[in-house]
Design a protein around this motif. Sequence first.
Motif, PDB file in Angstrom:
ATOM      1  N   SER A  53      13.723   2.531  -2.953  1.00  0.00           N
ATOM      2  CA  SER A  53      13.224   1.568  -3.930  1.00  0.00           C
ATOM      3  C   SER A  53      13.984   0.253  -3.806  1.00  0.00           C
ATOM      4  CB  SER A  53      13.385   2.125  -5.349  1.00  0.00           C
ATOM      5  OG  SER A  53      12.573   3.266  -5.524  1.00  0.00           O
ATOM      6  N   LYS A  57       9.406  -3.024   0.563  1.00  0.00           N
ATOM      7  CA  LYS A  57       8.126  -2.489   1.044  1.00  0.00           C
ATOM      8  C   LYS A  57       6.947  -3.245   0.425  1.00  0.00           C
ATOM      9  CE  LYS A  57       8.861   1.584  -0.671  1.00  0.00           C
ATOM     10  NZ  LYS A  57      10.117   1.297  -1.376  1.00  0.00           N
ATOM     11  N   SER A  58       6.978  -3.409  -0.886  1.00  0.00           N
ATOM     12  CA  SER A  58       5.878  -4.100  -1.572  1.00  0.00           C
ATOM     13  C   SER A  58       5.825  -5.570  -1.176  1.00  0.00           C
ATOM     14  CB  SER A  58       6.035  -3.970  -3.095  1.00  0.00           C
ATOM     15  OG  SER A  58       5.920  -2.620  -3.497  1.00  0.00           O
ATOM     16  N   THR A  59       6.977  -6.167  -0.941  1.00  0.00           N
ATOM     17  CA  THR A  59       7.019  -7.566  -0.494  1.00  0.00           C
ATOM     18  C   THR A  59       6.324  -7.713   0.854  1.00  0.00           C
ATOM     19  OG1 THR A  59       9.089  -7.948  -1.682  1.00  0.00           O
ATOM     20  CG2 THR A  59       8.554  -9.476   0.093  1.00  0.00           C
ATOM     21  N   LEU A  61       3.961  -5.826   2.013  1.00  0.00           N
ATOM     22  CA  LEU A  61       2.525  -5.636   1.798  1.00  0.00           C
ATOM     23  C   LEU A  61       1.893  -6.893   1.200  1.00  0.00           C
ATOM     24  CD1 LEU A  61       0.778  -3.086   2.342  1.00  0.00           C
ATOM     25  CD2 LEU A  61       0.766  -2.721  -0.129  1.00  0.00           C
ATOM     26  N   ARG A  62       2.593  -7.515   0.264  1.00  0.00           N
ATOM     27  CA  ARG A  62       2.076  -8.740  -0.343  1.00  0.00           C
ATOM     28  C   ARG A  62       2.010  -9.886   0.669  1.00  0.00           C
ATOM     29  NH1 ARG A  62       1.968  -9.291  -5.807  1.00  0.00           N
ATOM     30  NH2 ARG A  62       2.648 -11.461  -5.689  1.00  0.00           N
ATOM     31  N   PHE A  92      -3.226  -1.757  -6.241  1.00  0.00           N
ATOM     32  CA  PHE A  92      -1.898  -1.975  -6.809  1.00  0.00           C
ATOM     33  C   PHE A  92      -1.347  -0.705  -7.467  1.00  0.00           C
ATOM     34  CE2 PHE A  92      -4.093  -6.037  -6.746  1.00  0.00           C
ATOM     35  CZ  PHE A  92      -3.141  -6.919  -6.268  1.00  0.00           C
ATOM     36  N   GLN A  93      -0.058  -0.749  -7.807  1.00  0.00           N
ATOM     37  CA  GLN A  93       0.545   0.361  -8.551  1.00  0.00           C
ATOM     38  C   GLN A  93      -0.150   0.553  -9.886  1.00  0.00           C
ATOM     39  OE1 GLN A  93       4.872   0.185  -8.800  1.00  0.00           O
ATOM     40  NE2 GLN A  93       4.986  -0.932  -6.871  1.00  0.00           N
ATOM     41  N   ASP A 169      -0.257  -0.119  -2.592  1.00  0.00           N
ATOM     42  CA  ASP A 169       1.133  -0.296  -3.000  1.00  0.00           C
ATOM     43  C   ASP A 169       1.543   0.784  -4.000  1.00  0.00           C
ATOM     44  OD1 ASP A 169       3.648  -1.220  -3.483  1.00  0.00           O
ATOM     45  OD2 ASP A 169       3.031  -3.031  -4.560  1.00  0.00           O
ATOM     46  N   GLU A 170       2.065   1.899  -3.499  1.00  0.00           N
ATOM     47  CA  GLU A 170       2.493   3.032  -4.330  1.00  0.00           C
ATOM     48  C   GLU A 170       1.469   3.332  -5.418  1.00  0.00           C
ATOM     49  OE1 GLU A 170       6.720   3.700  -4.944  1.00  0.00           O
ATOM     50  OE2 GLU A 170       7.079   1.617  -4.411  1.00  0.00           O
ATOM     51  N   VAL A 201       2.136   2.069   1.038  1.00  0.00           N
ATOM     52  CA  VAL A 201       3.551   1.941   0.705  1.00  0.00           C
ATOM     53  C   VAL A 201       3.960   3.071  -0.236  1.00  0.00           C
ATOM     54  CG1 VAL A 201       5.189   0.584  -0.665  1.00  0.00           C
ATOM     55  CG2 VAL A 201       3.793  -0.534   1.079  1.00  0.00           C
ATOM     56  N   THR A 202       5.068   3.739   0.077  1.00  0.00           N
ATOM     57  CA  THR A 202       5.589   4.795  -0.785  1.00  0.00           C
ATOM     58  C   THR A 202       7.089   4.950  -0.550  1.00  0.00           C
ATOM     59  OG1 THR A 202       5.382   7.142  -1.406  1.00  0.00           O
ATOM     60  CG2 THR A 202       5.061   6.604   0.913  1.00  0.00           C
TER      61      THR A 202
END
Length: 274
Positions: A53, A57-59, A61-62, A92-93, A169-170, A201-202
Motif C-alpha cells: 500500500s 500502483k494507483s498513481t 494507473l491514473r 475505481f475503488q 484500481d483495487e 491494481v491490487t
Amino acid sequence: MAGVKRVNTRPRAILRVEDLSFSFRREGISTLVLDGVSFDVYPGELLCLVGPSGVGKSTALRAIAGLARPDRGNVVLETFPQDGARDFGFVFQDPRLLPWRRVVANVEYGLEGLLRSKAERRERAMQALELVGLRDKARNWPYQLSGGQKQRIGLARALALHPALLLMDEPFSALDPATRHGLQDELLAIKAKSRTAIVFVTHDMDEATYLADRILLLGGQPASIVRQIRIDTAHPRQRRVQASEAADASLEAELHRFFKDGTNTKRKDVSSDN
C-alpha cells in the motif's frame, strides 16, 4: 538451417508504458514516487500491478488514464477502437454512482458523448448490465443496491464503452470475501467473452495469482518494477495458489519478504519472463 526465416508471432502490444516517472509536489517540495516504470500489455491479457500500500500502483494507473501528468516518460495506447467505443474504461475503488440517476442511467452516463441515439445508449447499457448479472436492477436507485452490486454497476459502466483496455484500481478491496470471490470469477468470465485487455491494481497476492496472466511487482522508494511473474496455469484455478506453483520454488519466500518490506527490494530485469 539455411533459408529459414524466424518470425516473431507475439502479438503487438496494445499498451506501452515507457520510462514513466512521477513526483508529488507539496508546499514547494517534490517527492519522486515512480521512477522509470516500463511495461507492455497485450490484447486479451490480464496484467496485475502489485505492491505494498502506498507504493504508487494507483498513481501509475491514473497516469496511464491521463488523470495524472508524469514528470517523464510516455504512455502509448494502440487500440484502434471501433466507432462507438472508447480506448479504455476505468473502474475505481469506489463505484462513484450518481445517486440521482437510476442504475441504467448510471451505466449510460459514459455513453452520452459517444452515442447520439438514446435508444442505442439504452441498449448498450442493458447489454452491459446483462454481462454483470444485474439486468433486473436497471430501474433501481443506487441506494437500493448492496456494496457488491454497486461495484458491478461500476464495472458495467466501463464495459458499456466497449473498451479495448480496462483499467481497474483495487475494485474489490472493500468487499467481503464471498462477494469479492464472486466478482473475480465474473471478471474472468467477462474477459473470456470480450478478450478485453485488463490492467488490474491490487495489493492482494492471492487475488493477483488467481486472476493474472502476468504479475508485475512494484517496490522501492521511489518505486520501480522489481519483478515480473508469468502464470501459465489455465483458468479456472484453485484459490490461494501457492507462489511456488505459480512461478518457482524460491518465489514464495521472496514474495513474503517483498510485502514485509517492499522498499528494500532490489530492481531485477523484467525484460523476460521469470
